[in-house]
Design a protein around this motif. Structure first.
Motif, PDB file in Angstrom:
ATOM      1  N   SER A  92       5.506  11.303 -11.140  1.00 18.85           N
ATOM      2  CA  SER A  92       4.791  12.794 -10.345  1.00 18.85           C
ATOM      3  C   SER A  92       3.704  12.364  -9.663  1.00 18.85           C
ATOM      4  O   SER A  92       2.872  13.377  -9.268  1.00 18.85           O
ATOM      5  N   GLY A  93       3.254  11.107  -9.367  1.00 12.84           N
ATOM      6  CA  GLY A  93       2.037  10.897  -8.530  1.00 12.84           C
ATOM      7  C   GLY A  93       1.970  11.475  -7.353  1.00 12.84           C
ATOM      8  O   GLY A  93       3.004  11.744  -6.590  1.00 12.84           O
ATOM      9  N   ASP A  94       0.592  11.624  -6.785  1.00 11.12           N
ATOM     10  CA  ASP A  94       0.311  12.196  -5.388  1.00 11.12           C
ATOM     11  C   ASP A  94       0.529  11.206  -4.329  1.00 11.12           C
ATOM     12  O   ASP A  94       0.630  11.614  -3.007  1.00 11.12           O
ATOM     13  N   LEU A  95       0.865   9.931  -4.651  1.00 11.33           N
ATOM     14  CA  LEU A  95       0.975   8.641  -3.645  1.00 11.33           C
ATOM     15  C   LEU A  95       2.075   7.830  -4.183  1.00 11.33           C
ATOM     16  O   LEU A  95       2.153   7.363  -5.344  1.00 11.33           O
ATOM     17  N   THR A  96       2.910   7.360  -3.242  1.00  4.46           N
ATOM     18  CA  THR A  96       3.852   6.513  -3.544  1.00  4.46           C
ATOM     19  C   THR A  96       3.542   4.959  -2.824  1.00  4.46           C
ATOM     20  O   THR A  96       3.313   5.102  -1.771  1.00  4.46           O
ATOM     21  N   ALA A 120      -1.992   0.921 -12.751  1.00  4.74           N
ATOM     22  CA  ALA A 120      -2.692   1.435 -13.955  1.00  4.74           C
ATOM     23  C   ALA A 120      -3.797   2.130 -14.199  1.00  4.74           C
ATOM     24  O   ALA A 120      -4.204   3.159 -14.443  1.00  4.74           O
ATOM     25  N   LYS A 121      -4.690   1.712 -13.075  1.00  2.23           N
ATOM     26  CA  LYS A 121      -6.154   2.319 -13.095  1.00  2.23           C
ATOM     27  C   LYS A 121      -6.231   3.705 -12.463  1.00  2.23           C
ATOM     28  O   LYS A 121      -6.870   4.453 -12.813  1.00  2.23           O
ATOM     29  N   ASP A 122      -5.488   3.726 -11.404  1.00  2.00           N
ATOM     30  CA  ASP A 122      -5.245   4.873 -10.500  1.00  2.00           C
ATOM     31  C   ASP A 122      -4.521   6.029 -11.354  1.00  2.00           C
ATOM     32  O   ASP A 122      -5.177   7.163 -11.402  1.00  2.00           O
ATOM     33  N   GLY A 123      -3.430   5.704 -12.014  1.00  2.00           N
ATOM     34  CA  GLY A 123      -2.824   6.774 -12.871  1.00  2.00           C
ATOM     35  C   GLY A 123      -2.180   7.790 -11.936  1.00  2.00           C
ATOM     36  O   GLY A 123      -1.617   8.542 -12.638  1.00  2.00           O
ATOM     37  N   ASN A 124      -2.208   7.905 -10.932  1.00  5.36           N
ATOM     38  CA  ASN A 124      -1.493   8.870  -9.819  1.00  5.36           C
ATOM     39  C   ASN A 124      -0.720   8.073  -8.878  1.00  5.36           C
ATOM     40  O   ASN A 124      -0.616   8.836  -7.737  1.00  5.36           O
ATOM     41  N   ILE A 125      -0.256   6.904  -9.080  1.00  7.26           N
ATOM     42  CA  ILE A 125       0.690   6.246  -8.214  1.00  7.26           C
ATOM     43  C   ILE A 125       2.269   5.865  -8.670  1.00  7.26           C
ATOM     44  O   ILE A 125       2.204   5.702  -9.704  1.00  7.26           O
ATOM     45  N   LYS A 126       3.034   6.461  -7.873  1.00  7.16           N
ATOM     46  CA  LYS A 126       4.311   5.969  -8.001  1.00  7.16           C
ATOM     47  C   LYS A 126       4.685   4.680  -7.330  1.00  7.16           C
ATOM     48  O   LYS A 126       4.398   4.733  -6.243  1.00  7.16           O
ATOM     49  N   LEU A 127       5.175   3.768  -8.356  1.00  6.06           N
ATOM     50  CA  LEU A 127       5.400   2.250  -7.847  1.00  6.06           C
ATOM     51  C   LEU A 127       7.003   2.154  -7.589  1.00  6.06           C
ATOM     52  O   LEU A 127       7.710   2.551  -8.564  1.00  6.06           O
ATOM     53  N   ILE A 128       7.433   1.746  -6.325  1.00 10.41           N
ATOM     54  CA  ILE A 128       8.742   1.276  -6.171  1.00 10.41           C
ATOM     55  C   ILE A 128       8.757  -0.244  -5.528  1.00 10.41           C
ATOM     56  O   ILE A 128       8.245  -0.358  -4.538  1.00 10.41           O
ATOM     57  N   LEU A 129       9.551  -0.796  -6.279  1.00  9.75           N
ATOM     58  CA  LEU A 129      10.042  -2.271  -5.935  1.00  9.75           C
ATOM     59  C   LEU A 129      11.203  -2.726  -5.285  1.00  9.75           C
ATOM     60  O   LEU A 129      12.184  -2.032  -5.778  1.00  9.75           O
ATOM     61  N   ILE A 224       2.601   2.664   1.795  1.00  4.75           N
ATOM     62  CA  ILE A 224       1.847   3.363   1.050  1.00  4.75           C
ATOM     63  C   ILE A 224       1.625   4.608   1.754  1.00  4.75           C
ATOM     64  O   ILE A 224       0.974   4.728   2.644  1.00  4.75           O
ATOM     65  N   GLY A 225       2.212   5.585   1.091  1.00  2.38           N
ATOM     66  CA  GLY A 225       2.345   7.002   1.820  1.00  2.38           C
ATOM     67  C   GLY A 225       3.059   6.766   3.189  1.00  2.38           C
ATOM     68  O   GLY A 225       4.049   6.205   3.209  1.00  2.38           O
ATOM     69  N   VAL A 241      -5.518   2.044  -0.662  1.00  2.48           N
ATOM     70  CA  VAL A 241      -5.177   3.425  -1.344  1.00  2.48           C
ATOM     71  C   VAL A 241      -6.101   4.706  -1.075  1.00  2.48           C
ATOM     72  O   VAL A 241      -5.805   5.732  -0.687  1.00  2.48           O
ATOM     73  N   GLU A 242      -7.156   4.371  -1.317  1.00  4.12           N
ATOM     74  CA  GLU A 242      -8.506   5.209  -1.084  1.00  4.12           C
ATOM     75  C   GLU A 242      -8.377   5.627   0.272  1.00  4.12           C
ATOM     76  O   GLU A 242      -8.524   6.760   0.536  1.00  4.12           O
ATOM     77  N   GLN A 243      -8.480   4.808   1.217  1.00  2.00           N
ATOM     78  CA  GLN A 243      -8.439   5.219   2.722  1.00  2.00           C
ATOM     79  C   GLN A 243      -7.374   5.961   3.224  1.00  2.00           C
ATOM     80  O   GLN A 243      -7.531   7.026   3.753  1.00  2.00           O
ATOM     81  N   ILE A 244      -6.033   5.475   2.714  1.00  2.00           N
ATOM     82  CA  ILE A 244      -4.742   6.368   2.921  1.00  2.00           C
ATOM     83  C   ILE A 244      -5.146   7.913   2.336  1.00  2.00           C
ATOM     84  O   ILE A 244      -4.603   8.837   3.035  1.00  2.00           O
ATOM     85  N   ARG A 245      -5.474   8.028   1.132  1.00  2.00           N
ATOM     86  CA  ARG A 245      -5.677   9.274   0.628  1.00  2.00           C
ATOM     87  C   ARG A 245      -6.623   9.928   1.322  1.00  2.00           C
ATOM     88  O   ARG A 245      -6.217  11.438   1.658  1.00  2.00           O
ATOM     89  N   THR A 246      -7.853   9.526   1.604  1.00  2.00           N
ATOM     90  CA  THR A 246      -8.650  10.275   2.646  1.00  2.00           C
ATOM     91  C   THR A 246      -8.187  10.556   3.800  1.00  2.00           C
ATOM     92  O   THR A 246      -8.293  11.820   4.277  1.00  2.00           O
ATOM     93  N   GLU A 247      -7.523   9.968   4.479  1.00  2.00           N
ATOM     94  CA  GLU A 247      -6.751  10.081   5.649  1.00  2.00           C
ATOM     95  C   GLU A 247      -5.850  11.176   5.732  1.00  2.00           C
ATOM     96  O   GLU A 247      -5.692  12.286   6.560  1.00  2.00           O
ATOM     97  N   ALA A 248      -5.184  11.296   4.485  1.00  2.00           N
ATOM     98  CA  ALA A 248      -4.106  12.183   4.108  1.00  2.00           C
ATOM     99  C   ALA A 248      -4.847  13.546   4.030  1.00  2.00           C
ATOM    100  O   ALA A 248      -4.219  14.738   4.309  1.00  2.00           O
ATOM    101  N   LYS A 249      -6.011  13.618   3.506  1.00  2.00           N
ATOM    102  CA  LYS A 249      -6.553  15.162   3.390  1.00  2.00           C
ATOM    103  C   LYS A 249      -7.242  15.407   4.565  1.00  2.00           C
ATOM    104  O   LYS A 249      -7.724  16.583   4.447  1.00  2.00           O
ATOM    105  N   GLY A 250      -7.220  14.582   5.491  1.00  2.00           N
ATOM    106  CA  GLY A 250      -7.705  15.159   7.012  1.00  2.00           C
ATOM    107  C   GLY A 250      -9.045  14.967   7.121  1.00  2.00           C
ATOM    108  O   GLY A 250      -9.664  15.366   8.030  1.00  2.00           O
TER     109      GLY A 250
END
Length: 250
Positions: A92-96, A120-129, A224-225, A241-250
């Motif tokens: 259910s993570g906010d980023l895939t 593991a450290k982020d805790g809010n990422i869905k990983l697909i291989l 990533i997203g 990941v941090e940069q992509i999240r920041t850009e997504a928030k506008g």
């Protein structure tokens, strides 16, 4: 006389509006003088060339990034919602984060621990291989083994196989994969037989078709997203990941 012509050419070029500057209407002497003036300026200011090349590269990368975003958007169902790829992390993570992998790829091996650590450290990422064997027969065999394990023994056994395949040294053969299956406590004969089935081939084929549509030709490749990252991010996955999240928030 040469200096006068050079000065005259530069004055003429700068005095006229851009639309009015037409080299085709210049005399041969004026063209020669103008060309020499430009050369003299560049020789006196070589950084101009570096700035121009950097600007061109910046524009090229921006165009590629824009095109890659369009590719992700156009293929998002197959990227994020296929029915066959292994999924881990936070469902259910906010980023895939999606990774196209090849077990014989040195860069994939290099970044594997970082992928696990970031998730593991982020805790809010869905990983697909996504299994994407492109480096020859050993790559194909390794991917077929991992998929066969997933299909017969489930996602936890797949992740164990995934990690062991990255750690594996020496040639990848049916014999070495059979030994790996036994090490995992699996039925080696059943797994190696499954590797040759259409069910396994279909998964690899689907991933290759998706990669072709997305113009992916190497591993590792990440989605990533909304961003497609061709290779390991130079800033590191956590920063990406941090940069992509920041850009997504506008």
């Amino acid at each position: 006389m040469k200096t006068l012509l050079t000065a005259a050419a530069l004055m003429a070029a700068t005095a006229l509006p851009a639309a009015a500057f037409d080299p085709a209407n210049m005399t041969e002497a004026e063209k020669a003088a103008f060309g020499e003036a430009v050369r003299d300026y560049i020789m006196a200011n070589p950084n101009v060339l570096i700035e121009a090349v950097n600007k061109m590269e910046e524009q090229r990368l921006a165009d590629e990034a824009k095109n890659d975003k369009l590719l992700v958007e156009a293929n998002k169902a197959e990227i994020f919602e296929d029915s066959h790829s292994w999924t881990g992390g936070n469902a259910s993570g906010d980023l895939t984060m999606v990774e196209f992998i090849d077990y014989r790829c040195g860069y994939c091996r290099k970044v594997a621990a970082e992928v696990d650590e970031v998730v593991a450290k982020d805790g809010n990422i869905k990983l697909i291989l996504k299994e994407f064997p492109i480096l020859g027969q050993e790559s194909e065999l390794a991917s077929r083994y991992a998929i066969a394990v997933k299909q017969m023994a489930g996602p936890e056994a797949y992740k164990t196989a995934h990690d062991k395949l990255y750690a594996m040294r020496g040639a990848v053969t049916l014999e070495s994969l059979g030994a790996l299956a036994k090490e995992q406590g699996l039925d080696a004969q059943a797994i190696t037989q499954r590797m040759n089935t259409e069910e396994v081939s279909a998964e690899i084929r689907a991933n290759r078709q998706l990669a072709e549509k997305m113009q992916i030709m190497g591993t590792p490749t990440f989605v990533i997203g909304p961003e497609l990252l061709r290779g390991i991010p130079s800033t590191g996955l956590a920063t990406a990941v941090e940069q992509i999240r920041t850009e997504a928030k506008g």
